[in-house]
Design a protein around this motif. Structure first.
Motif, PDB file in Angstrom:
ATOM      1  N   LEU A  21      -3.173 -10.841  -4.516  1.00  0.00           N
ATOM      2  CA  LEU A  21      -3.208  -9.840  -5.596  1.00  0.00           C
ATOM      3  C   LEU A  21      -1.795  -9.350  -5.905  1.00  0.00           C
ATOM      4  O   LEU A  21      -1.427  -9.140  -7.058  1.00  0.00           O
ATOM      5  N   ASP A 138       5.118   6.984   0.602  1.00  0.00           N
ATOM      6  CA  ASP A 138       3.862   6.290   0.873  1.00  0.00           C
ATOM      7  C   ASP A 138       4.057   4.781   0.693  1.00  0.00           C
ATOM      8  O   ASP A 138       3.625   3.975   1.512  1.00  0.00           O
TER       9      ASP A 138
ATOM     10  N   ALA B  55      -1.634  -8.237 -15.369  1.00  0.00           N
ATOM     11  CA  ALA B  55      -2.419  -8.408 -14.138  1.00  0.00           C
ATOM     12  C   ALA B  55      -3.870  -8.007 -14.366  1.00  0.00           C
ATOM     13  O   ALA B  55      -4.790  -8.666 -13.885  1.00  0.00           O
ATOM     14  N   LEU B 158      -7.863  -2.255  -8.090  1.00  0.00           N
ATOM     15  CA  LEU B 158      -7.225  -3.271  -7.234  1.00  0.00           C
ATOM     16  C   LEU B 158      -5.812  -3.590  -7.735  1.00  0.00           C
ATOM     17  O   LEU B 158      -4.878  -3.707  -6.947  1.00  0.00           O
ATOM     18  N   ARG B 161      -3.357  -0.656  -7.067  1.00  0.00           N
ATOM     19  CA  ARG B 161      -2.961  -0.512  -5.667  1.00  0.00           C
ATOM     20  C   ARG B 161      -2.130  -1.695  -5.164  1.00  0.00           C
ATOM     21  O   ARG B 161      -1.037  -1.516  -4.644  1.00  0.00           O
ATOM     22  N   TYR B 162      -2.648  -2.914  -5.341  1.00  0.00           N
ATOM     23  CA  TYR B 162      -2.042  -4.045  -4.656  1.00  0.00           C
ATOM     24  C   TYR B 162      -1.075  -4.845  -5.526  1.00  0.00           C
ATOM     25  O   TYR B 162      -0.286  -5.616  -5.017  1.00  0.00           O
ATOM     26  N   GLU B 163      -1.120  -4.676  -6.840  1.00  0.00           N
ATOM     27  CA  GLU B 163      -0.174  -5.403  -7.679  1.00  0.00           C
ATOM     28  C   GLU B 163       0.924  -4.451  -8.150  1.00  0.00           C
ATOM     29  O   GLU B 163       2.104  -4.715  -7.976  1.00  0.00           O
ATOM     30  N   GLY B 165       1.384  -1.439  -7.004  1.00  0.00           N
ATOM     31  CA  GLY B 165       1.959  -0.802  -5.812  1.00  0.00           C
ATOM     32  C   GLY B 165       1.905   0.710  -5.813  1.00  0.00           C
ATOM     33  O   GLY B 165       2.782   1.363  -5.256  1.00  0.00           O
ATOM     34  N   LEU B 166       0.883   1.302  -6.457  1.00  0.00           N
ATOM     35  CA  LEU B 166       0.785   2.761  -6.474  1.00  0.00           C
ATOM     36  C   LEU B 166       0.291   3.284  -5.124  1.00  0.00           C
ATOM     37  O   LEU B 166      -0.489   2.625  -4.443  1.00  0.00           O
ATOM     38  N   SER B 167       0.747   4.492  -4.787  1.00  0.00           N
ATOM     39  CA  SER B 167       0.238   5.149  -3.584  1.00  0.00           C
ATOM     40  C   SER B 167      -1.138   5.728  -3.910  1.00  0.00           C
ATOM     41  O   SER B 167      -1.517   5.835  -5.082  1.00  0.00           O
ATOM     42  N   LEU B 168      -1.859   6.158  -2.873  1.00  0.00           N
ATOM     43  CA  LEU B 168      -3.188   6.739  -3.115  1.00  0.00           C
ATOM     44  C   LEU B 168      -3.062   8.039  -3.910  1.00  0.00           C
ATOM     45  O   LEU B 168      -3.904   8.344  -4.752  1.00  0.00           O
ATOM     46  N   LEU B 186     -11.694   1.790  -3.796  1.00  0.00           N
ATOM     47  CA  LEU B 186     -10.879   0.631  -3.402  1.00  0.00           C
ATOM     48  C   LEU B 186     -11.627  -0.251  -2.400  1.00  0.00           C
ATOM     49  O   LEU B 186     -11.652  -1.484  -2.543  1.00  0.00           O
ATOM     50  N   ALA B 187     -12.235   0.394  -1.385  1.00  0.00           N
ATOM     51  CA  ALA B 187     -12.951  -0.372  -0.358  1.00  0.00           C
ATOM     52  C   ALA B 187     -14.091  -1.156  -1.003  1.00  0.00           C
ATOM     53  O   ALA B 187     -14.299  -2.337  -0.711  1.00  0.00           O
ATOM     54  N   LEU B 190     -12.683  -4.087  -3.116  1.00  0.00           N
ATOM     55  CA  LEU B 190     -12.215  -5.202  -2.274  1.00  0.00           C
ATOM     56  C   LEU B 190     -13.401  -6.036  -1.785  1.00  0.00           C
ATOM     57  O   LEU B 190     -13.354  -7.271  -1.784  1.00  0.00           O
TER      58      LEU B 190
END
Lengths: 255, 202
Positions: A21, A138, B55, B158, B161-163, B165-168, B186-187, B190
């Motif tokens: 990803l 973070d 993305a 998704l 967060r993963y592309e 790159g943001l924090s929670l 998110l969980a 995924l």
């Protein structure tokens, strides 16, 4: 805690998918004429231009209410005929004295409102800065917890030999963070720019500024995935950065 | 790494981490120069927004087109921008809405096309492959295909967060939810993505 565990379990079980990803569009960049195209569209579509907002509308929340209250008080205070009649015939107090008392009260309230507004703006600035810091930390901690992360030390070059930096770099996801110390402050029309070097080619990796102690922090821009980077360097460039390095080199380190 | 972790926790407090373009945008907004503010905004965030939209949408041309809409939407809303939010999360929140709209439009078009064709898929059953044993490029393609089949909201979290790159914390701002809510979403996303990858292409 339950939510945290559930997410951590999913992340642990899907590491390869998460890595994939992370690389979905890392080599995508806006085309060279993107800025010009957006500006041309903005100019051609008058309905999209920001609606005119009166000076009252631009004020932060609460100030418009305060301004309305002040205007109301001013109107009340600006009825001298009424006050003269009221003080002279009803209360027997000299009108000038009554007006002076009211004006003093009004001035005091205005000063209080201004002080509160300044404090509110200060707190908003602090909150915005803290939110930014928190997000960056973070991201850096998340990167640290990745098993593939490399630690690269960048050494200061003369005459700034005391400057140094650490680069946390994940070659798999092409993500990284840079932490510097001891870099000199540079004029406000210049920025520091990080370069990833593959052979003789330098690829820009982001711009940053430093504080008085020379501390700087940068989350790297995503780098092209097909290049094998063997060095990283920091130069100073004009504000906004340049596509190729032109300024003096301050830091250099090998992978 | 333990020392560095401490270093990060302790020393980044109070550092100037905002991008130079942010200060410039704030200054121009204060002067009421919205067009110049837009230009600074686009210069500072064009790559991030184009990458994010690409993305989410899975198509560079479409991503670029929607990214333009994001900046034009931001231009129209500049007069209402408050400094409580960072420019990055504010733009990503606009991008999220524009991408969801683009995905809805695209799905509507695809449904119409499918109805016209009325073809029955004859895909053979595919044995799930363990992603850890797969060629990275092949896995990337399967992830892309599965992502395209995922619900737009799950796909967005998704990518954020993963592309991107943001924090929670940043995601909570962009999505307008609590951090716990973001974790749950998110969980779930995924898990759904994993199921789609194991199922194989439609």
């Amino acid at each position: 805690m339950k939510d945290r565990d559930a997410l951590e379990r999913q992340e642990e079980a899907n590491r390869e998918i998460i890595a994939a990803l992370g690389q979905l569009s890392h080599d995508v960049e806006a085309p060279r004429d993107f800025v010009a195209r957006v500006l041309a569209q903005a100019d051609q579509a008058p309905v999209r231009r920001p609606a005119h907002v009166s000076w009252l509308g631009r004020l932060p929340w609460g100030v418009d209410v305060a301004v309305a209250a002040i205007l109301l008080l001013a109107v009340v205070g600006a009825v001298p005929q009424y006050l003269t009649w009221f003080s002279t015939y009803v209360r027997g107090v000299p009108p000038a004295e009554m007006v002076a008392t009211l004006q003093a009260k009004l001035a005091k309230r205005e000063a209080t409102l201004e002080a509160e507004q300044r404090e509110r703006e200060r707190v908003e600035r602090v909150v915005a800065t803290l939110q930014g810091d928190l997000g960056e930390r973070d991201a850096a901690l998340r990167l640290l917890s990745t098993p593939q992360v490399n630690l690269i030390r960048l050494a200061g070059l003369p005459p700034n030999s005391r400057a140094s930096a650490h680069l946390l770099w994940n070659p798999a996801t092409r993500a990284g963070v840079l932490l510097t110390s001891g870099l000199p402050l540079i004029p406000s029309d210049r920025v520091y720019e990080l370069w990833a070097i593959a052979g003789k080619e330098a690829v820009r990796a982001g711009i940053f500024q430093v504080d008085e102690a020379g501390h700087g922090f940068l989350r790297l821009d995503p780098l092209p995935k097909r290049k094998r980077f063997d060095k990283f360097a920091v130069t100073s460039e004009p504000a906004g950065g340049l596509p190729q390095p032109t300024g003096p080199m301050y830091l250099l380190g090998s992978v | 790494l333990g020392e560095l972790e401490e270093l990060l926790l302790g020393r980044t407090q109070g550092w100037n981490v905002s991008q130079p373009s942010d200060d410039q945008v704030h200054r121009l907004l204060a002067q009421g120069d919205y067009r110049a503010a837009l230009e600074a905004l686009v210069r500072g965030y064009q790559h991030l927004i184009v990458r994010h939209c690409t993305a989410v949408l899975g198509d560079a041309g479409h991503g670029e087109e929607v990214a333009q809409e994001v900046f034009l939407g931001a231009y129209a809303a500049l007069s209402r921008f408050r400094r409580e939010a960072s420019l990055r999360t504010w733009l990503l929140a606009i991008a999220r809405k524009q991408c969801l709209k683009a995905l809805r439009d695209r799905r509507r078009r695809q449904r119409l096309e499918e109805e016209r064709r009325r073809e029955i898929a004859s895909g053979a059953h595919r044995t799930p492959t363990d992603p850890s044993e797969e060629d990275p490029e092949a896995l990337r393609q399967r992830v892309r295909q599965a992502l395209d089949r995922l619900e737009p909201s799950a796909r967005t979290v998704l990518v954020l967060r993963y592309e991107t790159g943001l924090s929670l914390v940043e995601m909570a701002h962009v999505l307008g939810r609590s951090e716990a809510g973001v974790r749950r979403q998110l969980a779930r996303a995924l898990g759904q993505l994993r199921e789609l990858i194991d199922e194989g292409p439609e």
